[in-house]
Design a protein around this motif. Structure first.
Motif, PDB file in Angstrom:
ATOM      1  N   ARG A 157     -68.855 -72.525 -10.748  1.00 29.97           N
ATOM      2  CA  ARG A 157     -70.059 -72.206 -11.165  1.00 29.97           C
ATOM      3  C   ARG A 157     -70.131 -71.103 -12.040  1.00 29.97           C
ATOM      4  N   SER A 158     -69.256 -70.222 -12.109  1.00 25.93           N
ATOM      5  CA  SER A 158     -69.200 -69.078 -13.089  1.00 25.93           C
ATOM      6  C   SER A 158     -69.168 -69.343 -14.450  1.00 25.93           C
ATOM      7  N   THR A 159     -69.057 -70.987 -14.728  1.00 22.66           N
ATOM      8  CA  THR A 159     -69.218 -71.240 -16.063  1.00 22.66           C
ATOM      9  C   THR A 159     -70.330 -70.878 -16.719  1.00 22.66           C
TER      10      THR A 159
ATOM     11  N   LEU B 279     -58.452 -64.365 -20.059  1.00 24.33           N
ATOM     12  CA  LEU B 279     -57.745 -63.639 -18.783  1.00 24.33           C
ATOM     13  C   LEU B 279     -58.235 -63.812 -17.790  1.00 24.33           C
ATOM     14  N   GLY B 280     -57.646 -63.899 -16.623  1.00 21.84           N
ATOM     15  CA  GLY B 280     -58.081 -64.318 -15.242  1.00 21.84           C
ATOM     16  C   GLY B 280     -59.131 -65.781 -15.340  1.00 21.84           C
ATOM     17  N   ALA B 281     -58.399 -66.655 -15.796  1.00 16.72           N
ATOM     18  CA  ALA B 281     -58.910 -68.175 -16.120  1.00 16.72           C
ATOM     19  C   ALA B 281     -59.410 -69.070 -14.897  1.00 16.72           C
ATOM     20  N   ALA B 282     -58.749 -68.753 -13.908  1.00 13.75           N
ATOM     21  CA  ALA B 282     -58.571 -69.926 -12.409  1.00 13.75           C
ATOM     22  C   ALA B 282     -59.991 -69.814 -12.029  1.00 13.75           C
ATOM     23  N   PRO B 283     -60.616 -70.731 -11.663  1.00 11.60           N
ATOM     24  CA  PRO B 283     -60.130 -72.189 -11.625  1.00 11.60           C
ATOM     25  C   PRO B 283     -60.284 -72.978 -13.112  1.00 11.60           C
ATOM     26  N   GLY B 284     -61.226 -72.115 -13.904  1.00 11.76           N
ATOM     27  CA  GLY B 284     -61.485 -72.601 -15.280  1.00 11.76           C
ATOM     28  C   GLY B 284     -62.681 -72.988 -15.564  1.00 11.76           C
ATOM     29  N   GLY B 285     -63.924 -72.100 -15.128  1.00  8.77           N
ATOM     30  CA  GLY B 285     -65.246 -72.315 -15.546  1.00  8.77           C
ATOM     31  C   GLY B 285     -65.338 -71.803 -16.883  1.00  8.77           C
ATOM     32  N   TRP B 286     -64.791 -70.529 -17.128  1.00  5.65           N
ATOM     33  CA  TRP B 286     -64.937 -69.931 -18.364  1.00  5.65           C
ATOM     34  C   TRP B 286     -64.087 -70.857 -19.453  1.00  5.65           C
ATOM     35  N   THR B 287     -62.906 -71.155 -19.131  1.00  7.39           N
ATOM     36  CA  THR B 287     -62.223 -71.912 -20.222  1.00  7.39           C
ATOM     37  C   THR B 287     -62.688 -73.201 -20.543  1.00  7.39           C
TER      38      THR B 287
ATOM     39  N   ALA C 112     -54.931 -70.038 -20.950  1.00 13.93           N
ATOM     40  CA  ALA C 112     -55.454 -69.613 -19.865  1.00 13.93           C
ATOM     41  C   ALA C 112     -54.599 -68.935 -19.024  1.00 13.93           C
ATOM     42  N   ILE C 113     -54.885 -67.563 -18.557  1.00 12.64           N
ATOM     43  CA  ILE C 113     -53.945 -66.755 -18.151  1.00 12.64           C
ATOM     44  C   ILE C 113     -54.457 -66.416 -16.503  1.00 12.64           C
ATOM     45  N   ASP C 114     -53.688 -66.726 -15.729  1.00 12.32           N
ATOM     46  CA  ASP C 114     -53.814 -66.541 -14.321  1.00 12.32           C
ATOM     47  C   ASP C 114     -52.707 -67.118 -13.385  1.00 12.32           C
ATOM     48  N   ASN C 115     -52.474 -66.256 -12.323  1.00 11.27           N
ATOM     49  CA  ASN C 115     -51.446 -66.656 -11.411  1.00 11.27           C
ATOM     50  C   ASN C 115     -52.079 -67.729 -10.506  1.00 11.27           C
TER      51      ASN C 115
ATOM     52  N   GLU D   3     -49.331 -65.661 -15.766  1.00  9.52           N
ATOM     53  CA  GLU D   3     -48.818 -64.124 -16.218  1.00  9.52           C
ATOM     54  C   GLU D   3     -49.802 -63.162 -15.760  1.00  9.52           C
ATOM     55  N   ASP D   4     -49.389 -62.021 -15.868  1.00 10.96           N
ATOM     56  CA  ASP D   4     -50.494 -60.798 -15.558  1.00 10.96           C
ATOM     57  C   ASP D   4     -51.311 -60.707 -16.936  1.00 10.96           C
ATOM     58  N   GLY D   5     -52.470 -60.874 -16.557  1.00 11.26           N
ATOM     59  CA  GLY D   5     -53.496 -60.429 -17.846  1.00 11.26           C
ATOM     60  C   GLY D   5     -53.535 -58.989 -18.386  1.00 11.26           C
ATOM     61  N   PHE D   6     -52.833 -58.302 -17.693  1.00 11.92           N
ATOM     62  CA  PHE D   6     -52.817 -56.822 -18.340  1.00 11.92           C
ATOM     63  C   PHE D   6     -51.597 -56.790 -19.205  1.00 11.92           C
ATOM     64  N   ARG D   7     -50.620 -57.525 -18.978  1.00 11.05           N
ATOM     65  CA  ARG D   7     -49.378 -57.371 -19.858  1.00 11.05           C
ATOM     66  C   ARG D   7     -49.198 -58.526 -20.942  1.00 11.05           C
TER      67      ARG D   7
ATOM     68  N   CYS E  22     -62.867 -62.639 -20.665  1.00 11.19           N
ATOM     69  CA  CYS E  22     -62.005 -61.893 -19.367  1.00 11.19           C
ATOM     70  C   CYS E  22     -62.796 -61.807 -18.180  1.00 11.19           C
ATOM     71  N   ASP E  23     -62.451 -62.289 -17.190  1.00  9.27           N
ATOM     72  CA  ASP E  23     -63.476 -62.299 -15.957  1.00  9.27           C
ATOM     73  C   ASP E  23     -62.533 -61.840 -14.935  1.00  9.27           C
ATOM     74  N   MET E  24     -61.626 -61.064 -15.140  1.00  7.15           N
ATOM     75  CA  MET E  24     -60.583 -60.467 -14.044  1.00  7.15           C
ATOM     76  C   MET E  24     -61.436 -59.613 -13.136  1.00  7.15           C
ATOM     77  N   VAL E  25     -61.254 -59.653 -11.820  1.00  7.96           N
ATOM     78  CA  VAL E  25     -61.920 -58.857 -10.887  1.00  7.96           C
ATOM     79  C   VAL E  25     -61.027 -57.458 -10.909  1.00  7.96           C
ATOM     80  N   GLU E  26     -61.376 -56.467 -11.533  1.00 13.25           N
ATOM     81  CA  GLU E  26     -60.717 -55.236 -11.468  1.00 13.25           C
ATOM     82  C   GLU E  26     -61.451 -54.047 -11.804  1.00 13.25           C
TER      83      GLU E  26
HETATM   84  C1  SAM Z   1     -63.791 -64.516 -10.959  1.00  7.22           C
HETATM   85  S1  SAM Z   1     -62.116 -65.292 -11.053  1.00  7.22           S
HETATM   86  C2  SAM Z   1     -62.239 -66.158 -12.545  1.00  7.22           C
HETATM   87  C3  SAM Z   1     -63.275 -67.191 -12.493  1.00  7.22           C
HETATM   88  C4  SAM Z   1     -63.267 -67.845 -13.823  1.00  7.22           C
HETATM   89  N1  SAM Z   1     -63.975 -67.083 -14.875  1.00  7.22           N
HETATM   90  C5  SAM Z   1     -63.962 -69.099 -13.656  1.00  7.22           C
HETATM   91  O1  SAM Z   1     -64.955 -69.281 -14.459  1.00  7.22           O
HETATM   92  O2  SAM Z   1     -63.694 -70.234 -13.144  1.00  7.22           O
HETATM   93  C6  SAM Z   1     -60.739 -63.923 -11.367  1.00  7.22           C
HETATM   94  C7  SAM Z   1     -59.548 -64.250 -11.497  1.00  7.22           C
HETATM   95  O3  SAM Z   1     -58.887 -63.250 -12.105  1.00  7.22           O
HETATM   96  C8  SAM Z   1     -57.794 -63.558 -11.832  1.00  7.22           C
HETATM   97  N2  SAM Z   1     -56.962 -62.373 -11.878  1.00  7.22           N
HETATM   98  C9  SAM Z   1     -57.040 -60.986 -11.232  1.00  7.22           C
HETATM   99  N3  SAM Z   1     -56.140 -60.045 -11.617  1.00  7.22           N
HETATM  100  C10 SAM Z   1     -55.425 -60.865 -12.644  1.00  7.22           C
HETATM  101  C11 SAM Z   1     -54.371 -60.283 -13.479  1.00  7.22           C
HETATM  102  N4  SAM Z   1     -54.042 -59.174 -13.404  1.00  7.22           N
HETATM  103  N5  SAM Z   1     -53.729 -61.294 -14.315  1.00  7.22           N
HETATM  104  C12 SAM Z   1     -54.262 -62.460 -14.227  1.00  7.22           C
HETATM  105  N6  SAM Z   1     -55.155 -63.124 -13.617  1.00  7.22           N
HETATM  106  C13 SAM Z   1     -55.912 -62.103 -12.823  1.00  7.22           C
HETATM  107  C14 SAM Z   1     -57.576 -64.097 -10.253  1.00  7.22           C
HETATM  108  O4  SAM Z   1     -56.419 -64.750  -9.792  1.00  7.22           O
HETATM  109  C15 SAM Z   1     -58.969 -64.870 -10.257  1.00  7.22           C
HETATM  110  O5  SAM Z   1     -58.416 -66.313 -10.523  1.00  7.22           O
END
Ligand code: SAM
Length: 352
Positions: A185-187, A214-222, A234-237, A255-259, A271-275
């Protein structure tokens, strides 16, 4: 262009997410000063007009962060239990206004939503009465003028008159259809950001462009980028899901979105990483200042109390970095309808 003279407002009403009234009031007062009365309840704040107030709507449209929509108000009327129409019509007789449509609105709260069926029933009665007075007229060539009746409750209404703008939504709530192929839904957040913060989105998001999420999973923004024809890193573990899992336009990198950085500059960074917001701001500043991306939409999560201060700190950090790099840029930051404890920012680097 036709100049339309509207009666000067007595105050300004701002619609906001419930719980964000203090921030919305701070936004209003930054514009209008603190002189005169003010009031608020869940989902709205009101500030009296002061000598410092500017009625120039164009320039302040994009400067508020926590205000979804605002309305220059002519007055606020207490309404009886029965016959709510007569006091409104009597009030408007003092202005003999001309307008082309009427919006009946209410706050974005449970109590507000309970008013929606009343609003639907009330609408034809107000229209009929306004037409009979000669106030509600067919729209011709000039700007579309709208009468707003914002019901703070069943017994109280703010009356406002304004020139309609393309970005206006009834009650300040964009009604966006959730695309069933999107995996989250965050799409809708990014969808709303594209249509409200980015001018000419069709020109700025085009097939053939490249984006990074950055922080793409599960893919709503992508999904929003892919849907507009972009190729996306799409960068996300975490795993991409549904239609974004293995999509030919998507390269998913664990990969790590900060690196992680792309080998070539890209058109878009989202970028939608929770940080911590300041870490996100520093990262965005780095990408833009080094020319890795020219446009970006990102979220700043704001779980803290001093949200205004935090937003200003983050935006200033970015401004400083871009100024140091000698870049020209535009920044818009807004608490979107689909945002919760966060705001969304759009930055475009370049002259146009
Ligand atoms: C709120 S969700 C993103 C939802 C996404 N925008 C969507 O629409 O589906 C935050 C994502 O950031 C990823 N994340 C957090 N820190 C990260 C990092 N350092 N590198 C890559 N991904 C990171 C988390 O794994 C999580 O999947």
């Amino acid at each position: 262009m036709t100049t339309v003279l509207l009666p000067p407002p007595s105050g300004f009403l701002a619609y906001c997410r419930p719980g964000f009234e203090a921030e919305a009031l701070a936004d209003l007062q930054a514009r209008h000063g603190k002189q005169g009365g003010q009031d608020s309840a869940a989902g709205w704040v009101w500030q009296a007009r002061s000598p410092k107030s500017s009625d120039d709507e164009g320039s302040w449209n994009n400067s508020f962060v926590f205000i979804r929509q605002h309305l220059p108000t002519l007055g606020r009327i207490a309404l009886p239990e029965r016959d709510r129409l007569t006091p409104i019509i009597d009030f408007l007789k003092g202005y003999s206004p001309v307008f082309h449509e009427i919006w009946i609105e209410y706050p974005d709260t449970n109590e507000g939503k309970a008013l929606s069926s009343f609003a639907k029933k009330f609408q034809p009665y107000v229209e009929k009465a306004a037409r009979a007075q000669g106030w509600l007229q067919a729209h011709g060539n000039g700007p579309l003028i709208r009468l707003h009746l914002f019901f703070a409750s069943q017994n109280e209404v703010f009356v406002g008159l304004r020139i309609a703008r393309p970005g206006d939504w009834l009650c300040g709530i964009p009604r966006l259809r959730f695309p069933s192929e999107a995996p989250s839904r965050s799409t809708l957040k990014l969808f709303e950001a594209f249509i409200t913060l980015v001018d000419e989105p069709e020109r700025r998001l085009k097939p053939g462009m490249t984006g990074v999420d950055l922080g793409a999973a599960p893919g709503g923004w992508t999904y929003q980028l892919v849907h507009r024809g972009l190729k996306v890193y799409a960068i996300d573990n975490g795993p991409m899901k549904g239609s974004m899992d293995g999509h030919p336009q998507v390269k998913h990198l664990r990969e790590d979105g900060f690196r992680w950085k792309p080998r070539q500059p890209v058109d878009w960074l989202v970028c939608d990483m929770v940080e911590q917001p300041v870490r996100i701001a520093a990262l965005i500043a780095q990408w833009l200042a080094s020319g890795l991306a020219r446009q970006t939409v990102f979220n700043l999560k704001l779980p803290m109390k001093k949200r205004h201060t935090e937003v200003e700190r983050c935006l200033q950090l970015i401004r400083d970095a871009l100024d140091d790099a000698g870049l020209r840029y535009r920044i818009r930051a807004r608490h979107l309808y689909h945002d919760r404890e966060e705001i969304t920012c759009y930055i475009r680097v370049g002259k146009d």
